[in-house]
Enzyme design. Structure first.
Site, PDB file in Angstrom:
ATOM      1  N   GLY A 195       6.887   5.168  14.403  1.00 46.21           N
ATOM      2  CA  GLY A 195       6.662   5.271  12.955  1.00 46.21           C
ATOM      3  C   GLY A 195       6.187   6.631  12.469  1.00 46.21           C
ATOM      4  N   GLU A 253       2.383  -4.661  23.177  1.00 38.52           N
ATOM      5  CA  GLU A 253       2.910  -3.335  23.463  1.00 38.52           C
ATOM      6  C   GLU A 253       2.365  -2.772  24.770  1.00 38.52           C
ATOM      7  OE1 GLU A 253       3.401  -1.782  19.350  1.00 38.52           O
ATOM      8  OE2 GLU A 253       3.006   0.099  20.396  1.00 38.52           O
ATOM      9  N   HIS A 287       7.623   2.440  19.130  1.00 39.47           N
ATOM     10  CA  HIS A 287       6.524   2.775  18.214  1.00 39.47           C
ATOM     11  C   HIS A 287       6.593   4.241  17.742  1.00 39.47           C
ATOM     12  CE1 HIS A 287       2.267   1.341  16.933  1.00 39.47           C
ATOM     13  NE2 HIS A 287       2.761   2.195  16.049  1.00 39.47           N
ATOM     14  N   ARG A 293       2.508  -3.793  12.716  1.00 40.43           N
ATOM     15  CA  ARG A 293       1.869  -4.121  13.992  1.00 40.43           C
ATOM     16  C   ARG A 293       2.562  -5.359  14.562  1.00 40.43           C
ATOM     17  NH1 ARG A 293       0.284   0.314  13.987  1.00 40.43           N
ATOM     18  NH2 ARG A 293      -1.865   1.087  14.151  1.00 40.43           N
ATOM     19  N   ARG A 314      -2.142  -8.867  -1.450  1.00 41.14           N
ATOM     20  CA  ARG A 314      -3.346  -9.539  -1.936  1.00 41.14           C
ATOM     21  C   ARG A 314      -4.160  -8.637  -2.854  1.00 41.14           C
ATOM     22  NH1 ARG A 314      -6.223 -13.008   2.019  1.00 41.14           N
ATOM     23  NH2 ARG A 314      -7.464 -11.174   2.415  1.00 41.14           N
ATOM     24  N   GLY A 351       0.853  -1.190   0.000  1.00 44.57           N
ATOM     25  CA  GLY A 351       0.000   0.000   0.000  1.00 44.57           C
ATOM     26  C   GLY A 351       0.885   1.235   0.000  1.00 44.57           C
ATOM     27  N   ARG A 352       0.351   2.335   0.508  1.00 38.80           N
ATOM     28  CA  ARG A 352       1.111   3.599   0.481  1.00 38.80           C
ATOM     29  C   ARG A 352       2.478   3.448   1.135  1.00 38.80           C
ATOM     30  NH1 ARG A 352      -3.739   5.235   2.518  1.00 38.80           N
ATOM     31  NH2 ARG A 352      -5.053   6.538   1.207  1.00 38.80           N
TER      32      ARG A 352
HETATM   33  C1  DGY Z   1      -0.544   4.129  12.753  1.00 37.26           C
HETATM   34  O1  DGY Z   1      -0.962   5.202  12.337  1.00 37.26           O
HETATM   35  O2  DGY Z   1      -1.179   3.085  12.597  1.00 37.26           O
HETATM   36  C2  DGY Z   1       0.764   4.172  13.434  1.00 37.26           C
HETATM   37  O3  DGY Z   1       1.146   2.938  13.933  1.00 37.26           O
HETATM   38  C3  DGY Z   1       0.715   5.227  14.541  1.00 37.26           C
HETATM   39  O4  DGY Z   1       1.919   5.819  14.620  1.00 37.26           O
END
Ligand code: DGY
Length: 317
Positions: free
Chosen positions: A281, A261, A279, A232, A176, A154-155
Site C-alpha cells: 500500500g 500475514e 502489503h 488490514r 461511523r 477517512g483520508r
Molecule cells: C500502514 O501505514 O498502516 C500501511 O499498512 C503500511 O504500509
C-alpha cells in the site's frame, strides 16, 4: 555505548540525516525480529522506530523500562497496545497523511487489475498461451456506471473515492464518523453491501471491524462483486471469502493484506480470480522516504525533550 534508538528494519533513508547526533542501531536482518530479539535490542534504548510487524505489547514494554517513544512506520497502529503505552507515559507516533495517495493508487490498481484481468493476461502471455487477438479473450468488466462501496471514509477512503469517480464509478460509503457535505452517498452498512459491485475496505482494524466482512456480509454483496482489501487482513474472514469465491457468488478479490500475514489462506492462493500483493500500500519511493522522516523526526524531538509532532496519544503526566 548503548544506542538511544533502535530501528526495527532498514529504512529508505539514512537515519543520521534526521536523527542528527543521536546514536542508533538498526536491525540488519532482512526479516522482522522475534519478540525476544526485539526486547534484547531495545535494552537501554529511549526510542523505537517500529514496523507494523512488531507486536508492541505489555510483555515487551515491561522489559524496556527506558523506552520513551514508539515511532510507528505506518499509519495503522493495531500492533501496538496503546493503553499499555499510555499507562507508562510512552509517546506513540505514526505517519498519517503521507501514504494516502500511495494506498489509494494501489487500491485503484487492484480494482483495475481485477476488472480487466491484468494478472491473468500476464500469466497467459508468459506461458506462451497468447495466440493472437480474439474477441472473446479474457473479457473483463467495465467500471463505468458500476457501484463502488467504501467502508471507512477517512483520508484514504476519500482519496479512493476521488479516483473512482474519475473512472465513472458511483461511490457509496459507510463510516461511523460524521462527514460534512461529502461528494459521495453515505449509506448504512447493509445497504452498502447490497448495492456494491465493488467493495473496498479503508477502515482501521479495531475490535469493531475485526471479522466485519464475514460470510453474511459477503452473501449480501451483489452476485459477481469484487472485494478489495488494502486496509488490514483480519477485517475479512478469509475462509468465508474463499467459500464465496468458490460458490461463484463473487467475481474476484484483490488483497494487499492478510489475516495472518505473511501467510495467505491456502484456499485463496491458487485462484485465478484473486490478485494477491505483498502489503505494498505505501510502497512508493516518496512515501517511504516521508514515512521514515516523520518517524525519525519525532524520535529526535522526544530525545531532545520536545513533544512529538505525529502523536497518537498525549502521554499522561
Ligand atoms: C500502514 O501505514 O498502516 C500501511 O499498512 C503500511 O504500509
Amino acid at each position: 555505548m548503548t544506542a538511544k534508538v533502535f530501528i526495527s528494519r532498514r529504512l529508505s533513508i539514512e537515519p543520521e540525516g534526521v536523527l542528527g547526533p543521536h546514536s542508533y542501531r538498526i536491525n540488519s536482518l532482512d526479516r522482522p525480529l522475534r519478540p525476544r530479539e526485539l526486547i534484547d535490542e531495545l535494552q537501554g534504548c529511549r526510542g523505537l522506530l517500529s514496523m507494523l510487524t512488531d507486536p508492541i505489547d505489555e510483555e515487551l514494554l515491561s522489559h524496556c523500562p527506558d523506552l520513551e517513544i514508539v515511532a510507528q512506520h505506518a499509519v495503522g497502529t493495531d500492533n501496538i497496545d496503546l493503553a499499555a503505552c499510555r499507562e507508562r507515559s510512552i509517546h506513540v507516533t505514526h505517519t498519517p497523511g503521507v501514504l494516502t495517495d500511495a494506498t489509494a493508487d494501489l487500491t485503484l490498481a487492484l480494482i483495475l487489475g481485477l476488472s480487466r484481468r491484468l494478472v491473468e493476461g500476464d500469466r497467459l502471455v508468459r506461458r506462451g498461451g497468447f495466440q493472437g487477438w480474439s474477441p472473446t479473450l479474457l473479457v473483463g468488466r467495465e467500471l463505468q456506471g458500476r457501484v463502488l462501496g467504501i467502508i471507512g471514509y477517512g483520508r484514504i477512503g476519500r482519496a479512493v473515492a476521488q479516483r473512482a469517480r474519475a473512472f465513472g464509478l458511483k461511490v457509496l460509503f459507510h463510516t461511523r464518523s460524521p462527514v460534512l457535505d461529502p461528494p459521495d452517498e453515505a449509506v448504512g452498512l447493509d445497504e452498502l453491501l447490497e448495492r456494491s459491485d465493488i467493495l473496498s475496505l479503508h477502515c482501521p482494524l479495531t475490535e469493531v471491524t475485526r471479522g466485519l466482512i464475514d460470510g453474511d456480509a459477503l452473501a449480501r454483496l451483489r452476485p459477481g462483486a469484487l472485494v478489495i482489501n488494502t486496509a488490514r487482513g483480519p477485517i475479512i474472514d478469509e475462509a468465508a471469502l474463499a467459500q464465496a469465491l468458490e460458490r461463484g457468488h463473487l467475481g474476484g478479490a484483490g488483497l494487499d493484506v492478510y489475516a495472518r500475514e505473511p501467510e495467505v489462506h491456502p484456499a485463496l492462493i491458487h485462484r485465478d480470480d484473486v490478485v494477491l500483493l505483498p502489503h505494498l500500500g505505501s510502497a512508493d519511493q516518496a512515501t517511504r522516504r516521508q514515512m521514515a522522516e516523520m518517524c525519525l523526526g519525532d524520535l529526535r524531538r522526544v530525545l531532545e525533550g520536545e513533544l512529538p509532532r505525529y502523536s497518537l496519544r498525549v502521554p499522561m503526566p
